[in-house]
Design an enzyme around this catalytic site. Structure first.
Site, PDB file in Angstrom:
ATOM      1  N   HIS A  61      17.204  39.174  36.411  1.00 21.89           N
ATOM      2  CA  HIS A  61      17.545  38.486  35.239  1.00 21.89           C
ATOM      3  C   HIS A  61      16.320  38.571  34.278  1.00 21.89           C
ATOM      4  O   HIS A  61      15.119  38.311  34.737  1.00 21.89           O
ATOM      5  CB  HIS A  61      17.988  36.955  35.486  1.00 21.89           C
ATOM      6  N   HIS A  73      17.350  34.381  26.309  1.00 21.48           N
ATOM      7  CA  HIS A  73      17.962  35.143  27.272  1.00 21.48           C
ATOM      8  C   HIS A  73      19.302  35.125  27.153  1.00 21.48           C
ATOM      9  O   HIS A  73      19.825  34.082  26.618  1.00 21.48           O
ATOM     10  CB  HIS A  73      17.570  34.622  28.786  1.00 21.48           C
ATOM     11  N   CYS A 162      21.757  41.180  30.139  1.00 24.27           N
ATOM     12  CA  CYS A 162      20.265  40.585  29.537  1.00 24.27           C
ATOM     13  C   CYS A 162      19.275  41.573  29.635  1.00 24.27           C
ATOM     14  O   CYS A 162      18.381  41.239  28.991  1.00 24.27           O
ATOM     15  CB  CYS A 162      20.216  39.504  30.827  1.00 24.27           C
TER      16      CYS A 162
END
Length: 231
Positions: A61, A73, A162
């Site tokens: 992530h 994000h 992301c």
């Protein structure tokens, strides 16, 4: 008329990889694992515009550090598409919201604390800079790009996740190496005739022996076959 096979394959991959983002549930509990308390991470080593990575079981992530313990994000989230209530949207994204966001292909670029962003995982800083060399933008430019994109956006595991978000902000171009690697692996498997044959046999066995509805099983037979033929 557009070829429906790539769209169907993309949708299938997104459903299979929901677990990339789902947070673990504590044993014997009906609720989700709470994020670490404020101050869990030492943010003094982070600079505005830094690219933060949090390795997870299957994927990574990503986020852009904005300073003052804030990280921008991109996360799948259904809520921004059904309400404009910022208080509700800013609450920590639950697994239910996340799954519905993936299904609906909606997301948001949100700003959270480092604790909410990393959720107890280890954090790597600017680890991708070595892959882009002279393409690294200024730290302030990266942070400003991230701030401009805050809000609701479309989501796609393959085209807008992301990693695409952070590489656009810090390097000027949306790229996802982990998605590319995953797709290459899937292509290698699908192009193997034995894998296609196995999918067909498993699908037919499910229909004949287990009584699984053809409408459920046939896509698992035809999607790998058509992708193999197209490859």
């Amino acid at each position: 008329m557009k070829n429906p096979v790539p769209q169907a394959a993309s949708l299938l991959l997104e459903k299979l990889l929901l677990l990339v983002h789902i947070r673990p549930m504590p044993a014997g509990s009906g609720g989700e694992t709470p994020p670490p308390a404020p101050g869990y991470y030492d943010t003094s080593c982070f600079k505005r515009g830094d690219l933060l990575e949090v390795p997870r079981t299957l994927f990574i992530h990503f986020g852009i550090y904005l300073g003052e313990n804030r990280v921008a994000h991109l996360m799948p989230d259904i809520l921004p598409s059904i309400t404009g209530d910022r208080r509700q949207i800013q609450q920590v994204v639950t697994n239910k919201r996340l799954i519905l966001g993936v299904i609906a292909r909606t997301a948001s670029v949100r700003v959270d604390t480092v604790e909410d962003f990393a959720y107890g995982g280890s954090i790597l800083v600017n680890h991708m800079d070595r892959l882009f060399e002279d393409q690294v933008l200024g730290s302030e430019e990266a942070a400003r790009r991230a701030e401009k994109l805050v809000g609701a956006t479309a989501y796609s595991l393959l085209w807008n996740n992301c990693e695409h978000f952070v590489t656009y902000c810090r390097y000027g171009a949306p790229v996802s190496f982990q998605t590319d690697k995953f797709c290459e692996t899937v292509k290698m498997i699908i192009r193997d005739q034995r894998s296609v044959l196995a999918s067909v046999l498993v699908g037919l066995a499910s229909i004949v022996c287990l009584g699984v509805a053809p409408s459920t099983t046939l896509p698992t037979i035809f999607i790998p076959f058509f992708l193999w033929m197209a490859g």
